[in-house]
Structure formats: structure tokens, C-alpha cells
Design an enzyme around this catalytic site. Structure first.
Site, PDB file in Angstrom:
ATOM      1  N   GLY A 226      -1.756  -0.638  -4.946  1.00  0.00           N
ATOM      2  CA  GLY A 226      -2.073  -0.808  -3.378  1.00  0.00           C
ATOM      3  C   GLY A 226      -2.486   0.585  -2.611  1.00  0.00           C
TER       4      GLY A 226
ATOM      5  N   TYR B 100       7.718 -14.864 -12.124  1.00  0.00           N
ATOM      6  CA  TYR B 100       6.341 -13.898 -11.823  1.00  0.00           C
ATOM      7  C   TYR B 100       5.085 -14.586 -12.334  1.00  0.00           C
ATOM      8  CZ  TYR B 100       3.368  -9.973 -12.231  1.00  0.00           C
ATOM      9  OH  TYR B 100       2.057  -9.216 -12.079  1.00  0.00           O
TER      10      TYR B 100
ATOM     11  N   ALA C  30       0.744  -1.128   0.003  1.00  0.00           N
ATOM     12  CA  ALA C  30       0.054  -0.175   0.006  1.00  0.00           C
ATOM     13  C   ALA C  30       0.807   1.349   0.049  1.00  0.00           C
ATOM     14  CB  ALA C  30      -1.009   0.050   1.174  1.00  0.00           C
TER      15      ALA C  30
ATOM     16  N   LYS D 145       2.158 -15.953  -9.962  1.00  0.00           N
ATOM     17  CA  LYS D 145       0.823 -15.476  -9.809  1.00  0.00           C
ATOM     18  C   LYS D 145      -0.283 -16.630 -10.328  1.00  0.00           C
ATOM     19  CE  LYS D 145       0.972 -11.238  -9.020  1.00  0.00           C
ATOM     20  NZ  LYS D 145       0.295 -10.561  -8.006  1.00  0.00           N
TER      21      LYS D 145
END
Ligand SMILES: NC(=O)c1ccc[n+]([C@@H]2O[C@H](COP(=O)([O-])OP(=O)(O)OC[C@H]3O[C@@H](n4cnc5c(N)ncnc54)[C@H](OP(=O)(O)O)[C@@H]3O)[C@@H](O)[C@H]2O)c1
Length: 259
Positions: free
Chosen positions: A20, A153, A15, A157
Site C-alpha cells: 500500500g 484469507y 498505505a 479474497k
């Protein structure tokens, strides 16, 4: 505080910037108090000042399970509970599998897959006590289209997607709604630290393999569009759940056709 999420609490990982931060701001704008999980540093400090009283900084490296545990202990003591967890943080570094260092592999798998496992493990007991608990995991369209140099990556995912589907079943008896949000190209800081030489070789491989043509012509979307999708998912009520959602940019040529 007014808003559809007034009185609710959330934790958003990653965040401190990018998507985020947009998600944290959107949740706070609807009245939620938001725990901002990211590594300690100026990005987290600046995000915390933007959220003001609605934000609780949670300095932690997702690769460190003890730090994640401490962050959720702080959530428990400061918020007294948790209604929403958004596993947003992720990172990638372009490299061939054979050239990845031990540290790079540990950081990619640690941030993108082990991190969400650590946060979910800590969050579930808190979510179970909520009247309206929700877990949102962010994935990428590239999970189904692994570009050379970004295989690790894409693999993390893809694993996160299977995990989210499984969690939807595992957490159903507790009433915890689970949403998988697949994201397309977004204007963030995601590529800012990429090594220019590796990126040059990656782009060459994408061009030679026809991968680049698949994304050309579509602009990156603003992170606020992704935040809207998260807000949509966590504010549904009644007997349905947004199990899966995807948000991507709308191609420029279609926008031009609109009045
Ligand atoms: N940008 C895109 O085009 C795109 C496309 C598809 C999917 N996505 C997905 O969208 C999500 C958000 O990505 P983004 O583009 O917003 O990325 P970003 O701008 O690079 O932001 C990543 C965030 O994750 C945090 N983070 C990174 N490593 C961390 C760690 N070890 N521990 C704790 N926090 C960590 C960063 O904070 P600190 O560095 O301050 O710790 C930062 O807040 C990700 O799940 C990504 O896979 C992005």
C-alpha cells in the site's frame, strides 16, 4: 505538480507499509494527492511523512464502519472529491478453522471483505462525480489455491474477486472503471506478526499436502512491481478498461537465462 495524475486524488487502504505504501508513493510521484488509510500508529505517521504534502493521513480501522465513514468525510472536505480508490489492505493469520477465535474471524473477514465494502460504499458517491473514476481491488493468487491454515484469507479474497466483478457491472453506468489485481508473493510485512507455533504447524501441513512445492523456487517480488501494475491500470484512457491483471515474480531460473 506535474505527472500523469496531476490534479487527481486517490485513497489507498493499507498505505502505512508494504504494498500500500509503494502504491501511494507511485501515485504521488505521478502528481496525485493520496489519502493514506490505515490504523493510527507509528507506521501511518512514518508513511505520512514520506508522502509529505501529497499525503493525507486517514487513521481508521477497516473493521469499524464509523471510522471508515469519518475517513471519507475527511477526504471530501480536504480533497473536495475522489478519483481513485485502491482497496489494498488485507491480513491473514495461519490457523485451522476449528481453532480460530471469534476475534480472529471478525478481524480477517472485517479487514479483507467488510472493509472494502465499507470503503467502496463511502467512495462511490465521490467517484461518481469524478471525470475519470477508478476502483482497484487487490486479491491474491491464493484465492484459487486455498492453503491449509489460510482458508479464511483465501475465502475472503475469493469473495472480493466476485464482488469486484459485480461492481464492474453495477458501477458501469456511472463510468467507474473497476480493476481486479491478483498479486503473487511480495516482499512486505504481511507475515511479520504470524504466531511462530501456528506457522510451524502450517508449514508442516503445506509440506505434507504438497502445497509448499507449488511456491518454492519463485522469489517474492518487490512491492514496487505491484505499484507499477496499479499505475498502469489507472492511467489507461479511451474506450477500454483493465478489468483484470495479475503480477507475480519471474522465476529465478528464467532470469539467469537472460543475457
Ligand atoms: N505479501 C504477499 O506475499 C501477498 C501475496 C498476495 C497478495 N497480497 C495482497 O497484497 C495486499 C497488500 O498486502 P501486503 O503484503 O502489503 O500487507 P502488509 O505488509 O501486511 O500491509 C498491510 C497493510 O494493511 C493495513 N491494515 C491491516 N489491517 C488493517 C485494518 N484493520 N484497518 C486498516 N488498515 C489495516 C496495515 O496497516 P496498519 O497495520 O498500520 O493498520 C498495512 O498498511 C493485500 O491485499 C494482500 O492480500 C500480498
Amino acid at each position: 505538480m506535474t505527472g500523469v495524475l496531476a490534479g487527481r486524488t486517490a485513497v489507498v487502504t493499507g498505505a502505512s507499509r508494504g504494498t500500500g505504501l509503494a502504491i501511494a508513493l507511485a501515485l504521488a510521484a505521478e502528481g496525485a494527492r493520496v489519502g493514506l488509510l490505515a490504523r493510527p500508529g507509528p507506521h501511518l505517521d512514518s508513511a505520512a511523512s514520506r508522502l509529505g504534502a501529497a499525503g493525507l493521513p486517514l487513521p481508521a480501522d477497516l473493521c469499524d464502519p464509523a471510522a471508515v465513514r469519518a475517513a471519507f468525510a475527511l477526504v471530501h472536505s480536504e480533497f473536495g472529491g475522489l478519483d481513485i480508490l485502491v482497496n489494498n489492505a488485507a491480513m491473514a493469520e495461519p490457523h485451522l478453522v476449528e481453532e480460530a477465535t471469534d476475534a480472529e474471524l471478525a478481524r480477517e473477514v472485517g479487514t479483507n471483505l467488510l472493509g472494502p465494502l465499507y470503503t467502496t460504499r463511502e467512495a462511490v458517491p465521490l467517484l461518481r462525480a469524478s471525470r475519470s473514476p477508478h476502483l482497484v481491488n487487490l486479491s491474491s493468487e491464493s484465492s484459487a489455491d486455498p492453503f491449509p491454515y489460510l482458508l479464511v484469507y483465501a475465502a475472503t479474497k475469493a469473495a472480493l474477486e466476485r464482488l469486484t466483478e459485480g461492481l464492474a457491472h453495477e458501477l458501469r453506468p456511472d463510468g467507474i472503471r473497476c480493476t481486479l489485481l491478483k498479486v503473487g508473493r511480495t516482499e512486505t510485512t504481511f507475515k511479520d506478526a504470524w504466531d511462530p507455533e501456528r506457522l510451524r504447524r502450517a508449514v508442516l501441513a503445506w509440506e505434507e499436502g504438497g502445497f509448499r512445492a507449488r511456491v518454492s523456487g519463485s522469489a517474492a517480488q518487490p512491492p514496487e512491481r505491484v505499484a507499477e501494475a496499479v499505475l498502469f491500470a489507472v492511467t489507461r484512457e479511451g474506450g477500454s478498461v483493465i478489468g483484470e491483471l495479475s503480477v507475480r515474480s519471474y522465476p529465478d531460473e528464467f532470469l539467469e537465462r537472460q543475457p
